[in-house]
Enzyme design. Sequence first.
Site, PDB file in Angstrom:
ATOM      1  N   LYS A 157     -31.899  39.013  20.315  1.00 48.17           N
ATOM      2  CA  LYS A 157     -31.863  39.990  21.406  1.00 48.17           C
ATOM      3  C   LYS A 157     -32.807  41.134  21.087  1.00 48.17           C
ATOM      4  O   LYS A 157     -32.890  41.584  19.926  1.00 48.17           O
ATOM      5  CB  LYS A 157     -30.421  40.484  21.559  1.00 48.17           C
ATOM      6  CG  LYS A 157     -30.147  41.420  22.727  1.00 48.17           C
ATOM      7  CD  LYS A 157     -28.654  41.730  22.766  1.00 48.17           C
ATOM      8  CE  LYS A 157     -28.275  42.668  23.901  1.00 48.17           C
ATOM      9  NZ  LYS A 157     -26.813  42.924  23.933  1.00 48.17           N
ATOM     10  N   SER A 178     -24.614  42.186  28.017  1.00 48.36           N
ATOM     11  CA  SER A 178     -26.021  42.545  28.098  1.00 48.36           C
ATOM     12  C   SER A 178     -26.924  41.510  27.431  1.00 48.36           C
ATOM     13  O   SER A 178     -28.137  41.519  27.621  1.00 48.36           O
ATOM     14  CB  SER A 178     -26.235  43.917  27.453  1.00 48.36           C
ATOM     15  OG  SER A 178     -25.857  43.897  26.075  1.00 48.36           O
ATOM     16  N   SER A 199     -20.602  42.211  25.530  1.00 51.00           N
ATOM     17  CA  SER A 199     -21.940  41.667  25.762  1.00 51.00           C
ATOM     18  C   SER A 199     -22.213  40.364  25.039  1.00 51.00           C
ATOM     19  O   SER A 199     -23.155  39.649  25.394  1.00 51.00           O
ATOM     20  CB  SER A 199     -23.004  42.695  25.344  1.00 51.00           C
ATOM     21  OG  SER A 199     -22.934  43.843  26.149  1.00 51.00           O
TER      22      SER A 199
END
Length: 588
Positions: free
Chosen positions: A81, A155, A179
């Site tokens: 990420k 997210s 997330s």
Amino acid sequence: MTAPERLSAGAIAAAVNAGESNAVAVMEASLARIAAYDAVQPQVWISRAAPEALLAQARAIDTRVAAGEHLPLAGVPYAAKDNIDVAGMETTAACPAFAYTPEQSATVIERLEAAGAICIGKTNLDQFATGLVGTRSPYGAPRNASNLAYVSGGSSSGSAVAVAAGLVAFALGTDTAGSGRVPAAFNHLVGFKPTKGRWSTRGLVPACRSIDCITVFTDALADARLVDSVVAGFDAADPFSRQLADVPITGKRIGVPRPDQRVFFGDLQSEELYARALAVLGAQAELVEVDITPLLEAAQLLYGGPWVAERTAAVDPLLRANPDAIDPVVRSILEPGLAMSAVETWNGIYRLAGLARHAEALWESVDALAFPTTGTTYRIAELAAAPIALNSNLGRYTNFVNLLDMAALAIPAGARGNGTGFGITLIGPAHSDLALVTMAETYLAAADLPPLPPLDNGDRMDTIKLAVVGAHLEGMPLHWQLTSRNARFVGAFSTAPTYRLYAMADSVPPKPALVHSPDGGEIALEVYELGLAEFGSFVAEVPPPLAIGTVTLSDGTSVKGFVAEPRALEGAEDITHLGGWRAYIGGL
């Protein structure tokens, strides 16, 4: 379309270490998959390493293995990420104005690379890891791998899709409010959220630094165990790192929300899938209904208390100097933190301490909790219309976990009719991480989940299942209204034993009325599948007093189907005892 051919980190590493494959071949295959999927969702990635550089890393892995080194993750391609530092690759946190290029990788990246894993690139995310939807990024919105009309979850959106689409064997995400669990659920993945401090967060752009966790998405529990064995451990360079500990739990008493606290936001399929999951768990352990009110109150503190200011602190210079560089929805969440007082902060801390006492007491009556990961999912278009409210709905069962220092493991629990995933999350006390994996193994072995739905490569047609009980049955006078819309026959079924069937008076052609009734019986019916547009045109032609509602089948699932207004029963004949319309017509 076919089901995604997902990669196994353990299988790749075993083959490379045994000389049955090599890291270069693995990398070439992964690059080919990524190139093909770029035509579907290029927005999965924010940046990627050059193919030449990746192949050079793969050759270096092969050299190490040839020299006799055993690498736990030999040649395994993975993604990170883009709020996690990878040396030499830009870190953006999905905000170009914030971007920087780190000289040193995050601790978790260093440990993965030492074990032989190769980082393909940096994945998209809700900006500054603020969101559970995956739509808050200037780099585009990654979409659900099984249905592009729906959110991927956030997210850690790009990381989840990269694994779900079979581009990499695993991907790192982060989890402050859910997330690393919500995207796992929506994309049929395992989402391992370790206890705070079990994995180092040095090199992570913070969301809420005191409760942030780096997480992993995998296709299988064994791979989650494998990655944890590589990256877990104390890191003196991280002030929030903790010594490893393993708290054993038996999993014999599992806490579930009281029925009146199970909220699915009108999503009947999610409600049914959760009931099925509880049936599996209930055959393995005692299910204990618990009052989750204090947990929900703790969840509210994350975005309605001083932890908003902790998010603000992470981006304070940019927020003050260049607020327009921040996504408007994200900015609206962060700005209130600028005005939050120290008094409010301490009052929030005091309240959380009281709620934590309640959470600690929970573990005296249950070993773990089993909650829906989310109560529902949403289309991209729906999130655009109500970005704050719908995002909040997705955090109902996730937001409290890190605040209350719990471990959590999101696992698949079925698919909705639209292909999106439904999941449950096993939640335990701090340091129960590996015990939760063992519990999950037991659950999945018994759950008998259906095969993965196919990837949506842009050619998926959303469909709706429709139950018919009378004149639309095959061979009946109105069946043509289905065949003319290319309806696909799904099968012959029966309703749950809670319906009564009536032959309406003066109906041409003859039609029945299906009415829900606790003292009813099972009624034979047929189920057909129609495209959304075709379903809409069909519903538009349904004459009163009939209507289309929701019908529960004998196996507990629900489909759309014919129901009736009360006036349909005027002068009608109760034919429930016949068990269906065909029996009635055959006796005329």
